[in-house]
Design a protein around this motif. Structure first.
Motif, PDB file in Angstrom:
ATOM      1  N   TRP A 115     132.944  56.181  52.946  1.00 38.18           N
ATOM      2  CA  TRP A 115     133.213  55.017  53.781  1.00 38.18           C
ATOM      3  C   TRP A 115     134.345  55.271  54.764  1.00 38.18           C
ATOM      4  CZ3 TRP A 115     129.900  51.410  54.646  1.00 38.18           C
ATOM      5  CH2 TRP A 115     128.924  51.141  53.675  1.00 38.18           C
ATOM      6  N   ALA A 116     135.226  56.212  54.443  1.00 38.03           N
ATOM      7  CA  ALA A 116     136.243  56.580  55.431  1.00 38.03           C
ATOM      8  C   ALA A 116     135.592  57.212  56.653  1.00 38.03           C
ATOM      9  CB  ALA A 116     137.248  57.548  54.803  1.00 38.03           C
ATOM     10  N   ASN A 175     123.781  53.783  58.055  1.00 39.38           N
ATOM     11  CA  ASN A 175     123.978  55.119  57.485  1.00 39.38           C
ATOM     12  C   ASN A 175     124.901  55.055  56.264  1.00 39.38           C
ATOM     13  OD1 ASN A 175     123.806  57.964  57.336  1.00 39.38           O
ATOM     14  ND2 ASN A 175     125.715  58.169  58.498  1.00 39.38           N
ATOM     15  N   GLY A 176     125.952  54.265  56.360  1.00 38.52           N
ATOM     16  CA  GLY A 176     126.874  54.135  55.227  1.00 38.52           C
ATOM     17  C   GLY A 176     126.210  53.499  54.017  1.00 38.52           C
ATOM     18  N   VAL A 177     125.440  52.426  54.253  1.00 43.54           N
ATOM     19  CA  VAL A 177     124.812  51.716  53.139  1.00 43.54           C
ATOM     20  C   VAL A 177     123.776  52.601  52.442  1.00 43.54           C
ATOM     21  CG1 VAL A 177     123.351  49.765  52.523  1.00 43.54           C
ATOM     22  CG2 VAL A 177     125.229  49.459  54.147  1.00 43.54           C
ATOM     23  N   LEU A 178     122.882  53.224  53.220  1.00 43.36           N
ATOM     24  CA  LEU A 178     121.831  54.052  52.620  1.00 43.36           C
ATOM     25  C   LEU A 178     122.401  55.304  51.954  1.00 43.36           C
ATOM     26  CD1 LEU A 178     119.090  53.788  55.398  1.00 43.36           C
ATOM     27  CD2 LEU A 178     119.129  52.651  53.170  1.00 43.36           C
ATOM     28  N   CYS A 179     123.402  55.910  52.565  1.00 42.92           N
ATOM     29  CA  CYS A 179     123.996  57.114  51.974  1.00 42.92           C
ATOM     30  C   CYS A 179     124.844  56.775  50.751  1.00 42.92           C
ATOM     31  CB  CYS A 179     124.839  57.846  53.014  1.00 42.92           C
ATOM     32  SG  CYS A 179     123.838  58.634  54.311  1.00 42.92           S
ATOM     33  N   HIS A 180     125.419  55.571  50.717  1.00 45.36           N
ATOM     34  CA  HIS A 180     126.132  55.133  49.507  1.00 45.36           C
ATOM     35  C   HIS A 180     125.159  55.059  48.326  1.00 45.36           C
ATOM     36  CE1 HIS A 180     129.220  52.776  47.261  1.00 45.36           C
ATOM     37  NE2 HIS A 180     128.129  52.300  46.667  1.00 45.36           N
ATOM     38  N   PRO A 206     115.204  57.961  53.385  1.00 45.12           N
ATOM     39  CA  PRO A 206     115.854  56.907  54.181  1.00 45.12           C
ATOM     40  C   PRO A 206     117.273  57.275  54.596  1.00 45.12           C
ATOM     41  CG  PRO A 206     114.703  55.961  52.306  1.00 45.12           C
ATOM     42  CD  PRO A 206     114.679  57.426  52.105  1.00 45.12           C
ATOM     43  N   ALA A 207     118.041  57.862  53.678  1.00 45.59           N
ATOM     44  CA  ALA A 207     119.403  58.260  54.026  1.00 45.59           C
ATOM     45  C   ALA A 207     119.394  59.392  55.037  1.00 45.59           C
ATOM     46  CB  ALA A 207     120.161  58.679  52.762  1.00 45.59           C
ATOM     47  N   ALA A 208     118.460  60.346  54.879  1.00 45.75           N
ATOM     48  CA  ALA A 208     118.373  61.444  55.844  1.00 45.75           C
ATOM     49  C   ALA A 208     118.010  60.923  57.230  1.00 45.75           C
ATOM     50  CB  ALA A 208     117.340  62.471  55.370  1.00 45.75           C
ATOM     51  N   GLY A 209     117.083  59.961  57.291  1.00 47.21           N
ATOM     52  CA  GLY A 209     116.716  59.373  58.580  1.00 47.21           C
ATOM     53  C   GLY A 209     117.876  58.640  59.231  1.00 47.21           C
ATOM     54  N   ALA A 210     118.641  57.889  58.443  1.00 44.34           N
ATOM     55  CA  ALA A 210     119.795  57.165  58.989  1.00 44.34           C
ATOM     56  C   ALA A 210     120.846  58.139  59.503  1.00 44.34           C
ATOM     57  CB  ALA A 210     120.391  56.261  57.916  1.00 44.34           C
ATOM     58  N   ALA A 211     121.073  59.230  58.770  1.00 47.19           N
ATOM     59  CA  ALA A 211     122.063  60.227  59.213  1.00 47.19           C
ATOM     60  C   ALA A 211     121.608  60.890  60.505  1.00 47.19           C
ATOM     61  CB  ALA A 211     122.273  61.271  58.119  1.00 47.19           C
ATOM     62  N   LEU A 267     130.694  63.971  65.127  1.00 45.83           N
ATOM     63  CA  LEU A 267     129.531  64.568  64.466  1.00 45.83           C
ATOM     64  C   LEU A 267     129.776  64.724  62.961  1.00 45.83           C
ATOM     65  CD1 LEU A 267     128.453  67.324  67.023  1.00 45.83           C
ATOM     66  CD2 LEU A 267     127.228  65.217  66.449  1.00 45.83           C
ATOM     67  N   ALA A 268     130.972  65.171  62.601  1.00 46.97           N
ATOM     68  CA  ALA A 268     131.296  65.317  61.173  1.00 46.97           C
ATOM     69  C   ALA A 268     131.248  63.965  60.472  1.00 46.97           C
ATOM     70  CB  ALA A 268     132.668  65.964  61.018  1.00 46.97           C
ATOM     71  N   ALA A 269     131.791  62.916  61.122  1.00 56.04           N
ATOM     72  CA  ALA A 269     131.780  61.586  60.513  1.00 56.04           C
ATOM     73  C   ALA A 269     130.364  61.051  60.361  1.00 56.04           C
ATOM     74  CB  ALA A 269     132.619  60.623  61.349  1.00 56.04           C
ATOM     75  N   ALA A 270     129.451  61.432  61.283  1.00 58.42           N
ATOM     76  CA  ALA A 270     128.073  60.977  61.174  1.00 58.42           C
ATOM     77  C   ALA A 270     127.324  61.689  60.061  1.00 58.42           C
ATOM     78  CB  ALA A 270     127.363  61.197  62.512  1.00 58.42           C
ATOM     79  N   LEU A 271     127.685  62.948  59.775  1.00 59.87           N
ATOM     80  CA  LEU A 271     126.957  63.747  58.791  1.00 59.87           C
ATOM     81  C   LEU A 271     127.558  63.669  57.388  1.00 59.87           C
ATOM     82  CD1 LEU A 271     126.346  66.912  60.996  1.00 59.87           C
ATOM     83  CD2 LEU A 271     124.620  65.274  60.236  1.00 59.87           C
TER      84      LEU A 271
END
Length: 450
Positions: free
Chosen positions: A30-31, A64-69, A93-98, A122-126
């Protein structure tokens, strides 16, 4: 119904480590989401990027945060349970959001001059996706995926208008940050897995201790009650025969039965408390008295009043005397028994030899029924032992030294006791049709008290 949330102080040590590890991973995720969201709202993007991108990019970052969480939570659970594999529907779904968030960052960088901020964005998105992804595969596959990611970014970075040198620097920065995150998260979960394994090993150790205590309890009950119940049966049947003939000795026999029963009660209580230990001197005297009462001539040969032996050695030999005495009473048709304790070659040696180990057709352990005549009344149970004078019947199981060893502890239990002090037990036919049990325990110093 939801379980109440425990406070930090109300958790166990393992629960605290688990919670700390998981919360740390979530905070990293989340950071990254928060940092990217703030960067997408800076002045250059708001004023220079298309309005649709300004609106959609922060929403993609939040999704992206919700699905990757959710992916990270499932990935941590799967990592801590080896053999668990997440289906593609949990990952895609998380891969698609990222991927969508990364595309939005590249479009924002193309529309504005964000060369300095592009590696961090880019790092924050991945990072949110890679935090869970690094737990789903082996290390070599994670490293391979990082290389593939670097190759894709090397192709896409120049599209933002960066020079080849700056594109390479941006890609190296992104790979380093995401790789550091993958190592951090995976090591944290590895440590947590080790802690879980230690907890499981401790639980197994506790269960083994309980099982060992149950075996000790059953073995002690067998060793204590086996002989005493044999003597009680022997004396009570003798008392019945004497009472039928109106002999006053029947009262004495029943008094002795009462005494042995009370002693058995006390010994069982001691076993339950775990304090009882057999003593060699007491068991030798007890064996002599019990066998003599059963009409078996018992000779005890020991060097002096007691051997100068460690307490655990004396206890182990005491159990051997007790168990072998029980077997002499219950099995075969013994008339003589010899018990000897001596030192031999740096070890203390205990031998118990008795006759009456009969065989029929060369096979031990068959049932033998005998009828004998004498000068009074006598009955034996288990060993066909007649006590008294007259006519009596003895029915018993022939020849085996420990015919019920398979059902109880018997000689198996004795071997376990002796093994605990480095000793051995041998049992088999002796000379002249006898049966011989030999217990040997090595001792550093075994002297006879003079």
């Amino acid at each position: 119904m939801k379980r109440p949330v425990k406070s930090w102080s109300g958790r166990s040590g393992l629960s605290k480590v688990d919670l700390y590890t998981r919360v740390t991973a979530y905070m990293l995720l989340w950071a990254a989401v928060l940092v990217l969201g703030l960067l997408l709202l800076i002045r250059p993007i708001r004023h220079e990027a298309p309005l649709l991108l300004v609106v959609v990019a922060p929403l993609l970052d939040l999704a992206n945060g919700v699905l990757c969480h959710r992916l990270l939570r499932r990935a941590m659970d799967a990592y801590l349970r080896p053999g668990t594999v997440l289906p593609p529907r949990e990952v895609l779904p998380a891969a698609g959001a990222a991927a969508a968030t990364t595309g939005a960052v590249l479009l924002a960088a193309t529309a504005t001059d964000l060369a300095e901020l592009l590696p961090g964005m880019l790092a924050a998105a991945l990072v949110p996706f890679l935090a869970g992804h690094c737990l789903l595969h082996r290390l070599r596959f994670v490293a391979l995926h990082q290389l593939l990611l670097a190759g894709v970014l090397l192709l896409l970075a120049p599209l933002t208008g960066l020079s080849p040198g700056r594109s390479l620097a941006a890609v190296v920065t992104v790979v380093f940050l995401t790789g550091w995150l993958a190592v951090t998260v995976r090591l944290s979960l590895w440590v947590l897995g080790v802690v879980f394994e230690l907890r499981e090993a401790r639980d197994v150790q506790a269960r083994l201790a309980v099982a060992e205590e149950r075996l000790r309890f059953g073995r002690d009950l067998h060793d204590i009650l086996g002989r005493n119940l044999s003597v009680i049966a022997l004396k009570s049947e003798l008392a019945v025969q004497l009472a039928r003939r109106e002999r006053p000795e029947a009262v004495d026999q029943m008094i002795e039965v009462q005494r042995i029963a009370r002693e058995s009660q006390r010994e069982v209580r001691d076993v339950v408390r775990g304090y009882r230990e057999a003593d060699l001197r007491v068991e030798l005297e007890g064996a002599r008295g019990v066998l003599d009462a059963a009409g078996i001539d018992c000779a005890v040969d020991s060097p002096g009043p007691a051997l100068d032996l460690p307490a655990e050695v004396r206890a182990a030999l005491g159990w051997v005397v007790r168990e072998t005495t029980t077997n002499v009473l219950r099995h075969g048709d013994a008339r003589r028994c010899a018990i000897a304790v001596r030192e031999e070659g740096g070890a203390v040696l205990l031998t118990v030899e008795n006759d009456g180990a009969r065989t029929r057709n060369g096979t031990e352990g068959e049932t033998v029924t005998e009828t004998g005549t004498g000068g009074g009344a006598g009955t034996g149970t288990g060993a066909g032992v007649g006590v008294g004078t007259g006519t009596g019947t003895g029915t018993g199981t022939g020849a085996g030294p420990d015919a019920d060893a398979g059902a109880g502890t018997g000689l198996v239990g004795l071997r376990e006791r002796l093994a605990a002090v480095g000793g051995t037990l041998d049992a088999g036919p002796g000379a002249d049709g006898t049966f011989l049990v030999t217990a040997r325990i090595p001792v550093a110093r075994a002297e006879v008290r003079r």
